[in-house]
Design a protein around this motif. Structure first.
Motif, PDB file in Angstrom:
ATOM      1  N   LYS A   1     -32.816 -22.457  40.602  1.00  0.00           N
ATOM      2  CA  LYS A   1     -33.520 -23.672  40.992  1.00  0.00           C
ATOM      3  C   LYS A   1     -34.591 -23.400  42.040  1.00  0.00           C
ATOM      4  CE  LYS A   1     -29.891 -26.976  39.842  1.00  0.00           C
ATOM      5  NZ  LYS A   1     -29.021 -28.062  40.334  1.00  0.00           N
TER       6      LYS A   1
ATOM      7  N   ASN B   1     -37.613 -23.916  32.720  1.00  0.00           N
ATOM      8  CA  ASN B   1     -36.485 -23.351  33.459  1.00  0.00           C
ATOM      9  C   ASN B   1     -35.260 -23.175  32.578  1.00  0.00           C
ATOM     10  OD1 ASN B   1     -37.806 -23.084  35.917  1.00  0.00           O
ATOM     11  ND2 ASN B   1     -37.299 -25.159  36.568  1.00  0.00           N
ATOM     12  N   SER B   2     -35.071 -24.111  31.632  1.00  0.00           N
ATOM     13  CA  SER B   2     -33.923 -23.980  30.729  1.00  0.00           C
ATOM     14  C   SER B   2     -34.094 -22.797  29.783  1.00  0.00           C
ATOM     15  CB  SER B   2     -33.734 -25.272  29.930  1.00  0.00           C
ATOM     16  OG  SER B   2     -34.797 -25.465  29.011  1.00  0.00           O
TER      17      SER B   2
ATOM     18  N   LYS C   1     -38.768 -28.452  33.670  1.00  0.00           N
ATOM     19  CA  LYS C   1     -37.351 -28.450  33.336  1.00  0.00           C
ATOM     20  C   LYS C   1     -37.102 -27.663  32.055  1.00  0.00           C
ATOM     21  CE  LYS C   1     -35.949 -32.784  35.559  1.00  0.00           C
ATOM     22  NZ  LYS C   1     -35.422 -34.160  35.321  1.00  0.00           N
TER      23      LYS C   1
ATOM     24  N   ARG D   1     -43.189 -32.512  35.393  1.00  0.00           N
ATOM     25  CA  ARG D   1     -41.812 -32.343  35.862  1.00  0.00           C
ATOM     26  C   ARG D   1     -40.888 -31.956  34.702  1.00  0.00           C
ATOM     27  NH1 ARG D   1     -38.889 -34.164  40.235  1.00  0.00           N
ATOM     28  NH2 ARG D   1     -40.723 -35.303  40.986  1.00  0.00           N
ATOM     29  N   ASN D   2     -40.988 -32.690  33.598  1.00  0.00           N
ATOM     30  CA  ASN D   2     -40.143 -32.381  32.437  1.00  0.00           C
ATOM     31  C   ASN D   2     -40.526 -31.055  31.800  1.00  0.00           C
ATOM     32  OD1 ASN D   2     -38.743 -34.729  32.818  1.00  0.00           O
ATOM     33  ND2 ASN D   2     -39.819 -35.887  31.238  1.00  0.00           N
TER      34      ASN D   2
END
Length: 346
Positions: free
Chosen positions: A312, A305-306, A302, A298-299
């Motif tokens: 999203k 995506n950053s 993240k 999950r991280n």
């Protein structure tokens, strides 16, 4: 165009629809004010090869509606690609200035906004009919081949007290910390230690600790001005790199003011070296973040995506690996997972 979420405004579709020019881009909004004139703010980009005569007709129609018919305050800004320094030798440019000034609008910027070794042109500007009590200027920075421009005015566009942010803080002074330590030493912890249930003991400990903490270091409400908030810098920008960026900006300013071969060469060498350091710092930062979160999918997503700045909600329709294209969703997912696993050293 970025507008603060605390500012009430409407998009002026009727003005935006006036733009029928090919490639010319524009956007107009109207800021609502209950106790005074509304303010219309527009941003325009005119490409260099756009016919100036056609552009002048478009600007004339816009200004006629806003200032002539509605009599509203107006700020129109952008890259017009019309060099105002040529208004007396280039007829279309002179006509553009005549159109602007005929509606009592005047330029806020009067110095070059694009400077090269061979030319200096004034093609970016703010035009407004509210030229009192304002400050305008040019920022000497190399983030673009056009110098950034700004206008600051004392017009209030926020509601009551929205210029301040209310926050709660605690006074973590040395004196308060010492008082907390002394009071904690005086607490009778018998009911915590004697209890045989760990959860009950923990809850009693936390309740007592919070009671003493709140007594010794109480909360207080303060107001923090929005205007004093600084934009957070990227996490890979260290203070050393920040100093280097400031040094580069000084060299850029110097080579603009005194464009000697030595000053230009010194700036370019420092800029290139700094860009290399920034790229390496960014790469090392994200590599470290991915390695730290390699067991947390999950991280990991993240972080990715950053970096990629993905929306999203996105879907991957195909994946190309070793010159083979996969479109079946399970195969796309598996191949992408294999690709991610290969990025992180085991």
């Amino acid at each position: 165009m970025y507008v603060d979420e605390n500012i009430a405004y409407n998009v002026r579709h009727d003005i935006n629809d006036l733009n029928q020019l090919k490639y010319t881009e524009s956007l107009f909004i109207e800021i609502e004010k209950s106790n005074s004139q509304n303010i219309v703010v527009g941003v325009v980009y005119r490409p260099p090869d756009q016919n100036i005569d056609e552009f002048n007709k478009y600007i004339d129609a816009v200004l006629c509606k806003i200032t002539g018919q509605e009599n509203k305050l107006l700020y129109i800004m952008g890259d017009f690609n019309i060099n105002l320094f040529n208004d007396d030798v280039h007829k279309p440019t002179g006509e553009f200035v005549d159109v602007i000034t005929s509606y009592s609008l005047y330029p806020s910027i009067t110095k070059p906004t694009r400077i090269t070794r061979k030319s200096a042109t004034l093609i970016d500007n703010f035009f407004t009919n509210n030229y009192a009590n304002q400050t305008s200027g040019i920022i000497l920075t190399d983030i673009s081949d056009h110098l950034p421009i700004f206008v600051s005015t004392n017009l209030s566009v926020y509601g009551k007290d929205t210029n301040d942010v209310v926050i709660e803080i605690r006074d973590m002074s040395v004196q308060n910390i010492d008082t907390l330590k002394d009071n904690l030493r005086k607490v009778d912890w018998a009911n915590v230690c004697e209890n045989h249930d760990a959860n009950t003991s923990y809850n009693k400990f936390i309740d007592k600790f919070k009671e003493v903490f709140d007594e010794c270091i109480p909360k207080k409400v303060v107001k923090k001005s929005r205007t004093k908030n600084r934009m957070p810098r990227a996490p890979w920008i260290t203070y050393s790199l920040l100093k280097c960026i400031r040094r580069k900006n000084k060299l850029f300013k110097k080579q603009i003011q005194k464009p000697t071969d030595a000053n230009v060469q010194r700036y370019k060498m420092y800029r290139n070296r700094l860009n290399s350091l920034l790229r390496r710092a960014k790469q090392n930062y994200f590599s470290s973040q991915l390695n730290k979160e390699r067991f947390n999918m999950r991280n990991t997503w993240k972080i990715l995506n950053s970096v990629l700045r993905c929306p999203k909600k996105t879907s991957c329709q195909k994946f190309v690996s070793n010159n083979e294209t996969y479109t079946d969703p399970p195969k796309v997912a598996n191949k992408f997972n294999e690709f991610l696993q290969a990025l992180v050293p085991h």
